[in-house]
Scaffold this motif. Structure first.
Motif, PDB file in Angstrom:
ATOM      1  N   UNK A 272       0.741  -0.886  -0.693  1.00 57.60           N
ATOM      2  CA  UNK A 272       0.036  -0.228   0.139  1.00 57.60           C
ATOM      3  C   UNK A 272       1.208   1.149  -0.138  1.00 57.60           C
ATOM      4  N   UNK A 273       2.335   1.422   0.385  1.00 57.95           N
ATOM      5  CA  UNK A 273       2.845   2.048   0.761  1.00 57.95           C
ATOM      6  C   UNK A 273       3.236   2.625  -0.882  1.00 57.95           C
ATOM      7  N   UNK A 274       3.653   1.638  -0.954  1.00 55.00           N
ATOM      8  CA  UNK A 274       4.265   2.043  -2.677  1.00 55.00           C
ATOM      9  C   UNK A 274       3.332   2.516  -3.278  1.00 55.00           C
ATOM     10  N   UNK A 275       2.000   1.605  -3.502  1.00 52.74           N
ATOM     11  CA  UNK A 275       1.078   2.444  -4.193  1.00 52.74           C
ATOM     12  C   UNK A 275       0.285   3.889  -4.124  1.00 52.74           C
TER      13      UNK A 275
ATOM     14  N   UNK B 274       2.841   6.147  -2.671  1.00 56.51           N
ATOM     15  CA  UNK B 274       3.402   6.993  -3.720  1.00 56.51           C
ATOM     16  C   UNK B 274       3.608   7.149  -4.963  1.00 56.51           C
ATOM     17  N   UNK B 275       3.116   6.524  -5.549  1.00 57.03           N
ATOM     18  CA  UNK B 275       3.142   5.907  -6.516  1.00 57.03           C
ATOM     19  C   UNK B 275       2.047   7.024  -6.825  1.00 57.03           C
ATOM     20  N   UNK B 276       1.082   7.545  -6.604  1.00 56.80           N
ATOM     21  CA  UNK B 276      -0.045   8.509  -6.537  1.00 56.80           C
ATOM     22  C   UNK B 276       0.603   9.316  -6.361  1.00 56.80           C
ATOM     23  N   UNK B 277       1.006   9.591  -5.151  1.00 62.80           N
ATOM     24  CA  UNK B 277       1.900  10.496  -4.963  1.00 62.80           C
ATOM     25  C   UNK B 277       2.798  11.789  -6.621  1.00 62.80           C
ATOM     26  N   UNK B 278       3.252  10.316  -7.262  1.00 66.51           N
ATOM     27  CA  UNK B 278       4.669  11.044  -8.439  1.00 66.51           C
ATOM     28  C   UNK B 278       3.818  11.087  -9.574  1.00 66.51           C
ATOM     29  N   UNK B 279       2.394  10.797  -9.416  1.00 65.22           N
ATOM     30  CA  UNK B 279       1.238  11.752 -10.718  1.00 65.22           C
ATOM     31  C   UNK B 279       1.120  12.795  -9.670  1.00 65.22           C
ATOM     32  N   UNK B 280       0.742  12.500  -8.518  1.00 62.29           N
ATOM     33  CA  UNK B 280      -0.153  14.019  -7.725  1.00 62.29           C
ATOM     34  C   UNK B 280       0.678  15.155  -8.181  1.00 62.29           C
ATOM     35  N   UNK B 281       2.634  15.323  -7.845  1.00 62.43           N
ATOM     36  CA  UNK B 281       3.347  15.755  -8.213  1.00 62.43           C
ATOM     37  C   UNK B 281       3.433  16.248  -8.596  1.00 62.43           C
TER      38      UNK B 281
END
Length: 830
Positions: free
Chosen positions: A708-711, A713-720
C-alpha cells in the motif's frame, strides 16, 4: 487571516487539489493500517470454551519480570511467555480440600495428532467443564481409546493412527463431542480426550491448570479470594478471564499480524509524512510570487504565516475526513488479504474503530501544518523585492537546517545498518525498514545538492534546442526538480533498499547455515507433535548411523539488565559437533549435558563457567552455566543452545522438529522415521526446500508491508508532477509565442520528466548501493564470503512504473494546456 484563507481557498481551489489528494490518501493509508493493527491487537472477544462450567480456573504464571532500582526509582518490566508454567503437583489436592470447593479437576495437556489432525490431548474428566452440545458414542474407558471433537469424519469404533509424545499409537474412537463453538460456526482447536491416566502420562504428569466448581452458596469471587491465599504466584481466573487458561487458536496468527502491521504502520507513517510535507512545501513554494505581492501591499511575515497555516487547517480537516471515510472501504479487503496470505487468522477483518481514524486525521493535520509552516516561514522571511526575484529563479535552496538534519539522518542509518547482521531477517524486518527510512530522509534533505549533480550528468547526452531547454529548466528550477523527484526517490528507494537488504541478509544467513551442516541426512517431523524419543532411538539404531542428534526450536528469556529479552534457542542432543560445524572459541560443546548448561555466541558477552539467569518458554526460571562460547555468525547469533535433557524436563513444545543424521542407508532411515511421523531427506535438499519456503514467506511479508505504501507513493508521483506542470502554463505559453511547436513543447516536457525520473531513480540507487556496501562490510565479520543479492526484476518494475507515471503525469496536463490558445494561456493568473 483565516477569512482571507477561506477566500483564497475558494478562489484558488484548483491549486489546492494536489495537496488535498496527497493528504487525503496519506490519511487513508495511515487509517487503513491503523484499523487493521487495532483489530489485531484487540484479539478475540470470545468467552471461555473449555472452562465454561468452571467457576474458578487456576493456571501457572505466563510472564517473566525483571525489577531494577530501589525506592521511588524501582521499576519492573514484564514479558509474556509462550507457555504457562506448570502448577505444583500437590496443588490440586490442596485446592480440593479448600472450604467452598465442590470439585477440583486437574488439567493435563500434551500435543497429539490423531488421523492426521494436530490437536491437544486432555483428560476426559475435564470435558464436563466445557461447552459441548452432545456426545455421539461414549467416554474413553481404556488407555487406547479417544473421544474426538467435531468436525471430524471419524465415527465411534474407528481405529485411528496417532502420534504422541511417547511415540506412535493406534487408538479406538469411543465417541465424538460437538463443541458449542463449532455449532456457532467457529473453528476451535482439535481435542483428543483420553482417560485421565493416559492424558497425565502423555503430559509427564505436569498440571497445566486446575478447574474449580464452587459449592452451593459460594460465589466465584469469594472462592477466588480463598484460592489466591493458597496458591500465591498462580493466576486465579474468573469470568471471561478463564479463557486465558485455554489455547487461543488465533493467538500466533494475531501476534504475526500485529508485528507485521506495526512495521507497516511505521512505513505508512514515514511515506505519508515524506509525501505530504513535501507536497505542502512545494505548493507553498509555487506561490512565492503571490506572497511577494502581499508583502509589497503591507502584509507582515506573521500574517503570511497565518494565511498559509489557515489554508493548511482547512485542507487538513477536509482531507482528514475524506481519507478516514476512504479507509473504511480499504481496510476490510486489506485485512482479508492478510488472512488469505497466512499472516492473520482465517476470519480476520477490520471494523470501525474510532481512535485509529482520529489518530490518522490528527497526524495528517499536524504534518500539513508543519509542511506548510516551514515553507511559509521561508517565504515570509524574505523582503518583498527579493521575493519577487526569487519567484522566478531558485538561488539558495540548501539551508543549514537541511545540511544538519540530512547528515544526522545519514549517520543514524549507518549506525543501525551495523546492527543488522546481529539480528537477521526474521527479527530484523522492522530495523531494515527503519534503516531505509533514515537513509531516504537524509537523501531527501540533501536532494538539492545531489540532484544538481545528477541532472548535469544524466542531461549531458541531451542535444538540440529541446534537450538543452529541458536540462536548463530542470537546473534553473531546482526546488521544483527536487520536489518532483522526491516521491520517485522514496518509491524506488523503499523498494530497492528493503528488497536488496533483506535478500542479501537472507542469502548470507542461509549460506552460512548450509555451510555449517555436515550431516548427510535429516529426519523432520510432519506434525507439531515432533519426533518422539522412540523414533529418535530407532533412527540411532539403524545400521551405519554414526550420529543421530535431535533438535527442537524454542525461545527463552534472558535478563538483559533492564527487562527480560526474548532470544531464539534450540534444545540439542549429544554429538552435535558430528553433524554441525560449530565455531567454538572458548570451552567445549561436549559439556552441553545435564539440565544446567548452555552454549552461547560471543556477542552475548558471557564467559565460560559464568552462571546466567534464563527463563524457559514455560516461564520456568533456571540458572545455567556457560560451557561453550561460539564465534559470531549470522545464523547462530542471538541463539542459545540448550541440552536435550533440559528439554525433556520441559516438554511443552513436543518432540524433536529435526534429527540430524550422519551415515546410514536412506531407505532404512525412512523406514525407521515413518511410523513416528518423520520424513528423511538429504540434508542439502532439506535446507534448500526450507530456504525456498521461508524466502517466499518473507517476500509476501515484504509485499504486505510495502504494497500500500508503494501504491500511495506512486499516486503521489503523478500528483506532484501534475501540480508542477499545471503551474507552468504561462511558461508553456511563452514557448509557444516564441515559435515552439506543440510537439516541441511536449517533447521538452517529456524529456524533463524523464530527466527528473532518472535523477530520482539514480538517487535511490545511490542510497541502496551505499546501504549494501555498508552491509557487506559488516557481514564480512560474521560470514566467510558475503555476496550482495539484488532482486532486479521487482526493483526494475517499480522504477519503470515510476518513470512512466512521471512522464504521463507531465504530458497529459501539458497537452490539455496546449489546447488553449497561447495568447489566452499567457494571460492566466499565477
Amino acid at each position: 487571516m483565516l477569512t482571507l484563507a477561506g477566500q483564497t481557498f475558494r478562489s484558488r481551489w484548483t491549486a489546492f487539489v494536489g495537496t488535498f489528494v496527497a493528504l487525503a490518501l496519506g490519511v487513508c493509508l495511515l487509517a487503513t493500517t491503523g484499523l487493521t493493527l487495532a483489530a489485531s491487537v484487540a484479539g478475540t472477544d470470545r468467552g471461555p470454551q473449555w472452562y465454561r462450567h468452571a467457576d474458578v480456573v487456576v493456571a501457572g504464571p505466563n510472564t517473566v519480570s525483571v525489577t531494577t532500582g530501589t525506592g521511588d526509582e524501582r521499576m519492573t518490566s514484564t514479558t509474556g511467555t509462550a507457555y504457562s508454567a506448570p502448577l505444583p503437583a500437590d496443588l490440586s489436592a490442596r485446592l480440593a480440600g479448600l472450604a467452598g470447593v465442590a470439585e477440583a479437576v486437574p488439567e493435563h495437556q500434551a500435543p497429539i495428532e490423531v488421523a492426521g489432525v494436530a490437536g491437544i490431548a486432555r483428560p476426559w474428566s475435564a470435558a464436563a467443564l466445557g461447552a459441548y452440545t452432545g456426545l455421539a458414542g461414549g467416554p474413553p474407558t481404556a488407555d487406547d481409546q479417544v473421544v474426538l471433537t467435531a468436525p471430524t469424519d471419524r465415527r465411534p469404533g474407528d481405529r485411528v493412527p496417532a502420534q504422541t509424545s511417547d511415540g506412535p499409537r493406534t487408538l479406538t474412537v469411543s465417541g465424538v463431542l460437538t463443541p458449542a463453538a463449532v455449532a456457532a460456526g467457529e473453528n476451535p482447536p482439535a481435542v483428543g480426550y483420553l482417560t485421565d491416566r493416559a492424558a497425565a502420562g502423555l503430559a509427564g504428569d505436569r498440571i497445566t491448570a486446575v478447574a474449580l466448581r464452587a459449592a452451593a452458596g459460594v460465589s466465584a469471587d469469594t472462592l477466588a479470594e480463598r484460592v489466591r491465599a493458597v496458591a500465591p504466584g498462580s493466576r486465579v481466573l474468573t469470568g471471561d478471564d478463564r479463557r486465558e487458561a485455554e489455547p487461543d487458536p488465533d493467538s500466533d496468527a494475531l501476534a504475526i499480524a500485529a508485528s507485521l502491521l506495526g512495521t507497516t504502520a511505521g512505513v505508512a507513517t514515514f511515506v505519508s509524512i515524506f509525501v505530504v510535507a513535501g507536497t505542502f512545501s512545494f505548493a507553498v513554494a509555487q506561490r512565492r510570487r503571490e506572497f511577494a505581492l502581499l508583502r509589497t501591499t503591507g502584509a507582515t511575515p506573521r500574517q503570511i504565516r497565518r494565511l498559509v497555516l489557515g489554508e493548511a487547517v482547512l485542507v487538513g480537516l477536509l482531507a482528514g475526513a475524506a481519507g478516514s471515510a476512504l479507509s473504511l472501504v480499504a481496510a476490510p479487503p486489506y485485512a482479508h488479504w492478510l488472512a488469505r496470505s497466512g499472516f492473520a487468522p482465517e476470519h480476520f477483518t477490520a471494523r470501525f474503530i474510532l481512535w485509529p481514524l482520529l489518530a490518522a486525521s490528527g497526524v495528517g493535520l499536524l504534518v500539513a501544518l508543519v509542511g506548510a509552516g516551514v515553507a511559509a516561514r521561508r517565504a515570509a522571511r524574505v523582503r518583498p523585492v527579493e521575493a519577487l526575484r526569487e519567484a522566478s529563479v531558485d538561488h539558495r535552496v540548501m539551508g543549514w537546517g537541511r545540511w544538519l538534519f540530512g547528515l544526522l539522518f545519514l549517520g543514524g542509518a549507518a549506525v543501525l545498518l551495523a546492527v543488522l547482521p546481529n539480528i537477521g531477517v526474521s527479527d530484523g524486518l522492522a530495523l531494515v525498514m527503519l534503516v531505509a527510512q533514515l537513509a531516504l530522509t537524509a537523501a531527501g534533505l540533501l536532494a538539492p545538492v545531489l540532484i544538481r549533480v545528477l541532472v548535469h550528468l544524466l542531461g549531458a547526452p541531451l542535444r538540440g534546442q529541446v534537450g538543452t531547454i529541458a536540462r536548463s529548466s530542470a537546473l534553473r528550477a531546482l526546488r521544483r526538480t527536487s520536489a518532483t523527484a522526491a516521491p520517485i526517490l522514496v518509491t524506488v528507494g523503499l523498494a530497492a533498499t528493503t528488497l536488496a537488504l533483506t535478500a542479501t541478509l537472507w542469502q548470507s544467513e542461509q549460506q552460512s547455515a548450509r555451510d555449517r551442516v555436515t550431516a548427510t541426512a535429516v529426519a523432520t517431523a510432519s506434525s507439531p507433535v515432533g519426533l518422539a524419543e522412540p523414533t529418535v532411538t530407532a533412527l540411532r539404531e539403524v545400521t551405519g548411523v554414526r550420529a543421530a542428534v535431535p533438535s527442537r526450536q524454542t525461545e527463552v528469556y534472558v535478563d538483559s539488565g533492564d527487562y527480560p529479552e526474548e532470544y531464539s534457542a534450540r534444545y540439542v542432543g549429544a554429538g552435535l559437533d558430528r553433524v554441525l560445524r560449530l565455531p567454538t572459541v572458548a570451552g567445549s560443546i561436549d559439556g552441553l549435558t545435564g539440565t544446567d548448561t548452555v552454549a552461547v555466541s560471543s556477542s552475548m558477552g558471557w564467559r565460560v563457567d559464568e552462571q546466567v539467569r534464563v527463563w524457559l518458554a514455560d516461564a520456568t526460571e533456571v540458572r545455567l552455566r556457560v560451557v561453550a562460547v561460539l564465534a559470531d555468525s549470522i545464523d547462530l547469533d542471538r541463539t542459545l543452545l540448550l541440552p536435550w535433557e533440559l528439554g525433556r524436563a520441559h516438554p511443552s513444545d513436543g518432540g524433536a522438529d529435526v534429527v540430524y543424521l550422519d551415515g546410514g542407508d536412506p531407505a532404512a532411515l525412512g523406514d525407521a522415521a515413518g511410523p513416528g511421523g518423520g520424513r528423511v531427506s538429504p540434508a542439502l535438499d532439506h535446507l534448500v526446500a526450507g530456504d525456498a519456503e521461508q524466502y517466499e514467506r518473507n517476500r509476501v511479508a515484504l509485499l504486505a508491508v510495502l504494497g500500500m505504501a508503494l501504491l500511495y507513493t506512486g499516486i503521489a508521483i503523478a500528483n506532484t508532477l501534475v501540480m508542477a506542470t499545471n503551474d507552468r502554463r504561462r511558461e508553456l505559453a511563452v514557448l509557444r509565442l516564441t515559435g515552439a511547436t506543440p510537439g516541441q513543447v511536449l517533447r521538452m516536457i517529456g524529456l524533463e520528466a524523464v530527466l527528473v525520473g532518472l535523477s530520482g531513480t539514480a538517487l535511490a540507487a545511490l542510497v541502496a548501493a551505499g546501504m549494501l556496501a555498508g552491509l557487506k562490510a559488516r557481514l564480512t565479520e560474521v560470514v566467510a564470503q558475503p555476496e550482495i543479492t539484488v532482486p532486479w526484476l521487482p526493483i526494475t518494475l517499480v522504477a519503470a512504473g515510476c518513470l512512466a507515471a512521471a512522464v504521463l503525469a507531465s504530458l497529459i496536463p501539458a497537452a490539455l494546456a496546449l489546447r488553449i490558445p497561447a495568447a489566452q494561456l499567457a494571460a492566466v493568473r499565477d
